[in-house]
Design an enzyme around this catalytic site. Sequence first.
Site, mmCIF file in Angstrom:
data_model
loop_
_atom_site.group_PDB
_atom_site.id
_atom_site.type_symbol
_atom_site.label_atom_id
_atom_site.label_comp_id
_atom_site.label_asym_id
_atom_site.label_seq_id
_atom_site.Cartn_x
_atom_site.Cartn_y
_atom_site.Cartn_z
ATOM 1 N N GLU A 139 0.806 -1.227 0.000
ATOM 2 C CA GLU A 139 0.000 0.000 0.000
ATOM 3 C C GLU A 139 0.840 1.278 0.000
ATOM 4 O O GLU A 139 0.534 2.221 0.729
ATOM 5 C CB GLU A 139 -0.936 0.017 1.225
ATOM 6 C CG GLU A 139 -1.947 -1.106 1.211
ATOM 7 C CD GLU A 139 -2.840 -1.104 2.436
ATOM 8 O OE1 GLU A 139 -4.064 -1.073 2.255
ATOM 9 O OE2 GLU A 139 -2.326 -1.147 3.582
HETATM 10 C C1 ACM Z 1 -2.066 -5.300 4.034
HETATM 11 O O1 ACM Z 1 -3.150 -5.760 4.452
HETATM 12 N N1 ACM Z 1 -1.945 -4.023 3.747
HETATM 13 C C2 ACM Z 1 -0.913 -6.145 3.833
#
Ligand code: ACM
Length: 536
Positions: free
Chosen positions: A346
Amino acid sequence: MTRLARPRRRVSLAGLLTAALLATPLIALTTPAAAQPADAPAPALIPKPASQQALAGEDYSLKPWSVVGVSSNSKERRAALRIAEQLSSQLRRSTGYPLPVVLLAPGVADIKLSTNGPASLGAEGYQLRVDRKGVGVTAATPEGLYRGVTTLRQLLPAKADAKTRQAGPWRLAGTAVADSPRFGYRGAMLDVSRHFFSVAEVKRYIDLISLYKINKLHLHLADDQGWRIQVDSWPRLTTYGGSLEVGGTPGGSYSKADFAEIIRYAADHYLTVIPEIDTPGHTNAALASYAELNCNGVAPPLYTGTNVGFSSLCVAKDITYEFLDDVFREVAEQAPGDVLHLGGDEAHSTQHSDYLTFVPKAAALVTKQKKRVMGWQEIAETPLPAGSIAQYWGTDDARSQELARKAAAQGAKVVLSPANRAYLDMKYDASTPYGLDWAGLVNVEKSYSWNPSTLIPNLPESAIAGVEAPIWTETLDDLDKLEYMAFPRLAGVAELGWSQASALDWTAYKDRLGAQGSRWDVLSVNFFRAPEINWR
Ligand code: ACM
């Protein structure tokens, strides 16, 4: 009662008659004295062993004079003695029996533990036998012996796990088990950044996950909301960056002594700790602690909300890599396992081209510490060093599946943590009081009913290292909530990692799971009593 024939228990016929007349209606006298009790019910093991056979008429009961023996010719005597002592000290508490641990010539104890098994048992395999003469667990390694003793604990009545003395009998059903795991990586991840969990709380989680043969504890040690591991060369990471947690309550961090204690406790439970420092996103706690890590030289405030994707290390600055070199060195020094997790998920505030520059540079700093690189699936977009592990966290979406295949195509291994199945922080149903639902509602059946080998189309089986059940703690601020979300689902993911594909069957599993309820009650686990399970 059982086995009047045992010499030390022989009583006179007159005594027996007197006792019977005093205590029981006359009908008892017409029951044949030698009648065998029915066999103890077949124990419900999780994870289901590779092979388990009932031995009729071979039940065994622990006796007040039982001895736990380690073969004196055991290859790994010290480790085996330690495992024997762990088992005995728990059983002493619950049975009140002395259960001395002794070194013995092979063959004479009531409970015999040995690491002299054939190498064909593998690193974690074991054989276990309960018959009228006693209990034997044989493995080729201490780790295998530990896994076998875990099975033995489940063969005992649930009250054997009690902290205080309970009434017997301590009966085990006659059985022969031969077992070894399907996958070498069977993990549980705990997010200690969003909410901090103390050393004692982490130990409790270790106690519970190790019951299900989990062998990796992945600790998510740094995120936007808090930095939780001491780094002497960058002390403000913890003194400032670790001071809060989600909601603005006081956070915390592990000193080097604390972390050493976690490592030691995990090792005693044959768990390897995998430390994660999430980069280049999820880094607000570090950016807030050191202004020079920011591209604009200005430190943002500490963050106690639950958004993701807004922070990034400054990919163009040299100091970013000096920082990571120090951090990875100090974290690597504290964690003896061979894997260091650099996050990589992310990174929505990192330019894509910057991300492609950053990950290989960060990965090289991990391999410089002689550790294998682990990262979330996004790292597969970049070239990975040999021996890397990519962690799939998709929801059956094509892009995540493609990333897993990309990792495998580079020779990396893949650990499966499908968010819509293995994320323990997803709500069970719409009425679950905490947890998240961005990956969907995940009831117990959904979390169990998938096959690691076929989850991702065209991902070669040889690329799959195993499975991991992460628990993210945005909404989980104490151990009770953690346990409620983790149990029962963690036991199911553990079985997916350990048991052969042919053993996986929801209907049969559901029944075995119901029997864990009494164990969790004894251990005071705040588990979710999923209505579809017949708890007993
Ligand atoms: C995640 O759930 N951002 C690895």
